[in-house]
Design an enzyme around this catalytic site. Structure first.
Site, PDB file in Angstrom:
ATOM      1  N   GLU A  62      -2.279  -6.899  13.564  1.00 33.72           N
ATOM      2  CA  GLU A  62      -1.541  -8.057  12.792  1.00 33.72           C
ATOM      3  C   GLU A  62      -2.045  -9.218  13.448  1.00 33.72           C
ATOM      4  OE1 GLU A  62       1.060  -4.459  12.939  1.00 33.72           O
ATOM      5  OE2 GLU A  62      -0.342  -5.348  14.303  1.00 33.72           O
ATOM      6  N   PRO A 117       0.855  -1.085   0.093  1.00 35.69           N
ATOM      7  CA  PRO A 117       0.113   0.132   0.027  1.00 35.69           C
ATOM      8  C   PRO A 117       0.820   1.251  -0.007  1.00 35.69           C
ATOM      9  CG  PRO A 117       0.078  -0.827   2.092  1.00 35.69           C
ATOM     10  CD  PRO A 117       0.790  -1.938   1.456  1.00 35.69           C
ATOM     11  N   ARG A 129      -4.701  -2.699   1.816  1.00 41.82           N
ATOM     12  CA  ARG A 129      -4.352  -3.985   1.888  1.00 41.82           C
ATOM     13  C   ARG A 129      -5.450  -4.920   1.589  1.00 41.82           C
ATOM     14  NH1 ARG A 129      -1.573  -2.751   7.248  1.00 41.82           N
ATOM     15  NH2 ARG A 129       0.586  -2.494   6.597  1.00 41.82           N
TER      16      ARG A 129
END
Length: 378
Positions: free
Chosen positions: A322, A132, A202
């Site tokens: 994450e 990105p 993303r």
């Protein structure tokens, strides 16, 4: 009266002699015609090198195969560039990229080509690098640095670069000059923050991989990080999910911290972390793992219990993004593979080079570059 009979032998001899002469003339005429025909017939040139090869049984098909492979890669690259020119600005035109289905199959079935002094054709997994990017002072520097790394990675590799709102002229030029096979995608909406923007970008890439069923190993390679070429060599070994530690330089530039797995061989036995207050399941950096793309679009193959779309969610707290994403890919550490020699080698660095107040010329071009000319010292 006695009559003397004339002998018939001279007549027979003359007949035999005449037949012999006729035979000689006939054979001469036949040989003359054959010689004439052979004389005007082109003789094919025989390649002695091929005769030598066949005589010794040492055939080699590497060069023709390599030539076809290079032509295929170049044609794929050109088609992708042409398709990107036709993409309307301001939204994702995935219908237009349906033209790239043939290239997907070519990339997935192609081989990796190593070249130094000798050429060797080795089968390999497609690497799908997702980056990105958004407008900021160091954007051009980041993209160019990452591009220089990726162009040294053996094929096959596909770089998916996603921008918000439109394809900027600066990014288009950088991508076209890289020599890397890429796809330039665009997001729909502007995020309320950099974090939300990157999450959306993303997800655009994840949707693209899922929609076109790209088969390879996916890495979220943020453009502001530094990547070792050894990382990409290790990524081709990943079956389902691979992970490695990431080195992070603190913003005050005084300490280097580590985040990622602690390994025994390829087995994950613990985690490095510098954020002890966060009770995350996986202490992992977004550029500290890679996974098999078929998990996104083939859940039966991986026995996933549900068929929900695997996506990043902007509602997740900062620091947990994450770990929450990885929880959609694997159940626990037993489904992970540690990379790089017991996870002891650092293959990714985050150095925090951002300078938010830095001004740079539009398009990274100096229109007036002769005003501050310094005379050359002769």
């Amino acid at each position: 009266m006695i009559f003397h009979l004339r002998s018939s032998r001279p007549v027979e001899k003359s007949k035999v002699r005449g037949l012999f002469l006729k035979g000689v003339v006939f054979r001469f005429f036949i040989f003359f015609l054959v010689g004439l025909i052979v004389g005007f017939t082109p003789i094919p040139i025989v390649d002695q090198s091929k005769n030598n090869l066949s005589r010794h049984g040492a055939f080699s098909f590497h060069e023709p195969v390599i030539g076809k492979f290079q032509t295929s890669i170049n044609s794929v690259d050109n088609d992708i560039l042409l398709t990107q020119k036709s993409l309307p600005k301001g939204h994702i035109n995935l219908e237009a990229s349906m033209k790239l289905e043939m290239e997907n199959k070519t990339l997935n079935a192609s081989h990796r080509l190593y070249s130094s002094h000798d050429f060797a054709l080795v089968s390999s997994k497609l690497l799908i690098i997702v980056t990105p990017t958004y407008s900021r002072p160091f954007q051009s520097f980041y993209l160019n640095r990452l591009a220089q790394t990726l162009r040294n990675v053996p094929h096959p590799l596909l770089w998916i670069v996603v921008e918000m709102s439109l394809q900027s002229d600066e990014t288009v030029k950088i991508l076209r000059d890289t020599g890397v096979i890429y796809r330039h995608l665009v997001g729909d909406h502007n995020g309320t923050s950099v974090k939300d923007t990157v999450i959306q970008l993303r997800n655009v890439a994840l949707y693209h991989i899922e929609r076109h069923q790209l088969d390879g190993i996916v890495l979220f390679a943020d453009d502001d990080k530094i990547y070792s070429l050894g990382l990409f060599d290790k990524m081709v070994e990943i079956r389902r999910f691979g992970t490695w530690p990431v080195a992070v330089l603190t913003e005050d530039k005084k300490r280097a911290l580590f985040e990622g797995p602690v390994c025994k061989g390829r087995e994950i036995v613990g985690w490095h972390t510098h954020q002890t207050r966060l009770s995350r399941k996986f202490q992992i950096d977004m550029s500290g793992f890679a996974f098999n793309s078929t998990i996104l679009w083939d859940p039966k193959r991986w026995h996933r219990p549900n068929i929900d779309l695997i996506r990043l969610h902007d509602s997740v707290r900062v620091g947990f993004q994450e770990s929450k994403f990885v929880e959609q890919l694997v159940e626990d550490e037993s489904q992970m593979e540690g990379l790089s020699e017991n996870c002891s080698r650092i293959l990714v660095w985050h150095l925090h080079l951002e300078a938010p107040q830095l001004l740079y010329p539009s398009g990274w071009l100096f229109e007036r570059n002769l005003e501050d000319l310094i005379p050359l010292m002769l």
